[in-house]
Design an enzyme around this catalytic site. Structure first.
Site, PDB file in Angstrom:
ATOM      1  N   ALA A 109      -5.542 -58.069 -38.059  1.00  0.00           N
ATOM      2  CA  ALA A 109      -5.603 -57.489 -36.724  1.00  0.00           C
ATOM      3  C   ALA A 109      -4.275 -56.953 -36.192  1.00  0.00           C
ATOM      4  O   ALA A 109      -4.280 -56.037 -35.368  1.00  0.00           O
ATOM      5  CB  ALA A 109      -6.154 -58.519 -35.735  1.00  0.00           C
ATOM      6  N   PRO A 134      -0.936 -54.933 -35.364  1.00  0.00           N
ATOM      7  CA  PRO A 134      -0.453 -55.374 -34.043  1.00  0.00           C
ATOM      8  C   PRO A 134      -1.509 -55.397 -32.944  1.00  0.00           C
ATOM      9  O   PRO A 134      -1.238 -55.841 -31.835  1.00  0.00           O
ATOM     10  CB  PRO A 134       0.628 -54.338 -33.717  1.00  0.00           C
ATOM     11  CG  PRO A 134       0.153 -53.095 -34.396  1.00  0.00           C
ATOM     12  CD  PRO A 134      -0.489 -53.554 -35.682  1.00  0.00           C
ATOM     13  N   ASP A 148      -8.926 -53.398 -41.618  1.00  0.00           N
ATOM     14  CA  ASP A 148      -7.918 -52.353 -41.813  1.00  0.00           C
ATOM     15  C   ASP A 148      -6.848 -52.999 -42.690  1.00  0.00           C
ATOM     16  O   ASP A 148      -5.924 -53.640 -42.196  1.00  0.00           O
ATOM     17  CB  ASP A 148      -7.360 -51.897 -40.470  1.00  0.00           C
ATOM     18  CG  ASP A 148      -6.376 -50.759 -40.622  1.00  0.00           C
ATOM     19  OD1 ASP A 148      -6.622 -49.870 -41.452  1.00  0.00           O
ATOM     20  OD2 ASP A 148      -5.339 -50.767 -39.928  1.00  0.00           O
ATOM     21  N   CYS A 208      -4.330 -46.872 -44.651  1.00  0.00           N
ATOM     22  CA  CYS A 208      -3.537 -45.657 -44.441  1.00  0.00           C
ATOM     23  C   CYS A 208      -2.824 -45.308 -45.742  1.00  0.00           C
ATOM     24  O   CYS A 208      -1.660 -44.919 -45.746  1.00  0.00           O
ATOM     25  CB  CYS A 208      -2.559 -45.817 -43.278  1.00  0.00           C
ATOM     26  SG  CYS A 208      -1.395 -47.173 -43.437  1.00  0.00           S
TER      27      CYS A 208
END
Length: 341
Positions: free
Chosen positions: A129, A131, A201, A255
């Site tokens: 999670a 930042p 993520d 990313c």
């Protein structure tokens, strides 16, 4: 300078035209994204006797006159705006940002958080999670008529990042979050089939954040780093999927541009889990040109890692890659549903 191995792999995996486009974006200034936080922005507007939208009041508060055009990122991504990089320093010092009413966020990250499809009352897990930007977007989706609903479980193993994340969420008005400083790879076994929605993520090689004028941005990169990230991502995705309820939705994102961290990770889960189904991600028409389909055919490799003439089909038909430009970061996104039994 960008690592030669990195640029060679871009051309090999994505083709020369797309690789050239990506490298070009790494050599130019980028605008930056902002998101109006509905958990805090209305209160700030009321305190200051201002009228929305908050982004215009932000400019005025920063003393930027005349008010320049703050372009909306997308009509289907409410609260997302872009701003010229020249204003970044002054905006980041503004009370609107320090008090959490406006949150710096790239539109690729905003899109990933919205793709999870959080609804009021959901129980939601963000497995990596910190930042906390995507967590904040999901917390806003859990809030109904000013009332916090559901539950948001935020996991981060690194102590400094964990405390920064928790401070961010509290500053930004998140009320329904529980915080866990632990390795995300252990969560699925601890709370199997607990969550309606899961976002992973995943920690990655961060290739999309390289910039040719900032050598330090790519100094950590190596083929070994990519492989190490892939091993961790595989275990994290396994844990995330185990924590997902039947009928629930999981979004996996990175990313990175590498196939090892993206398509191969998703394909591996789908091959191991017969009740996992990759589903399409809805893309608003006004930003459709920023997306490309994921890679579905790759060369097979021999035992030494060398390429062979045969190709392997990856089950990634509905996964997406975000193509970077002068605002959007490169991103990979896959949406997986666990079938009801």
């Amino acid at each position: 300078m960008l690592p030669e191995d990195f640029t060679n792999r871009l051309r090999q995996n994505l083709g020369a035209p797309q690789a050239a486009r990506i490298v070009a974006t790494m050599r130019q200034p980028k605008a930056f994204g902002l998101w109006e936080n509905p958990l805090r922005c209305p209160a700030i507007l009321e305190q200051q006797g201002a009228e929305g939208p908050g982004i215009e009041e932000l400019f005025r508060a920063c003393g930027i006159t005349p008010v320049p055009s703050a372009a909306s990122v997308s009509t289907a991504m409410p609260g997302g705006y872009s701003m010229d990089a020249g204003f970044r320093d002054i905006v980041m010092r503004c009370d609107w940002v320090t008090e959490g009413a406006i949150y710096p966020m790239n539109p690729s990250s905003l899109f990933a958080a919205l793709a999870v499809g959080v609804q009021p009352g959901d129980e939601v897990l963000d497995l990596a999670a910190a930042p906390g930007g995507k967590s904040l977007v999901m917390a806003a989706a859990l809030t109904e008529q000013g009332r916090a609903t559901g539950r948001l479980a935020l996991v981060e193993p690194i102590k400094a990042r964990f405390h920064r994340m928790r401070a961010n969420m509290q500053r930004c008005g998140v009320l329904q979050a529980d915080y866990y400083q632990r390795d995300g790879r252990t969560v699925g076994a601890a709370v199997p089939e607990r969550f309606d929605r899961v976002l992973l993520d995943a920690p990655c090689s961060s290739e999309a954040r390289f910039h040719a004028d900032h050598p330090g941005s790519a100094s950590h990169w190596s083929l070994r780093k990519v492989r190490d990230c892939a091993r961790k991502q595989k275990a994290l995705l396994k844990s995330a999927y185990r924590a997902l309820k039947p009928g629930g939705t999981l979004v996996y994102s990175t990313c990175s541009f590498s196939i090892e961290e993206n398509e191969r990770i998703v394909d591996g889960l789908l091959r191991r889990e017969p009740d996992a189904v990759l589903t399409p991600v809805e893309v608003p028409q006004d930003i459709a040109d920023r997306f490309s389909t994921a890679i579905t055919e790759v060369p097979s490799t021999n035992e030494n890692g060398g390429a062979m003439r045969r190709t392997k089909t990856l089950n990634c038909k509905h996964a997406l890659r975000v193509l970077p430009d002068d605002l959007w970061d490169g991103f990979f996104l896959a949406k997986i549903v666990k079938l009801e039994r």
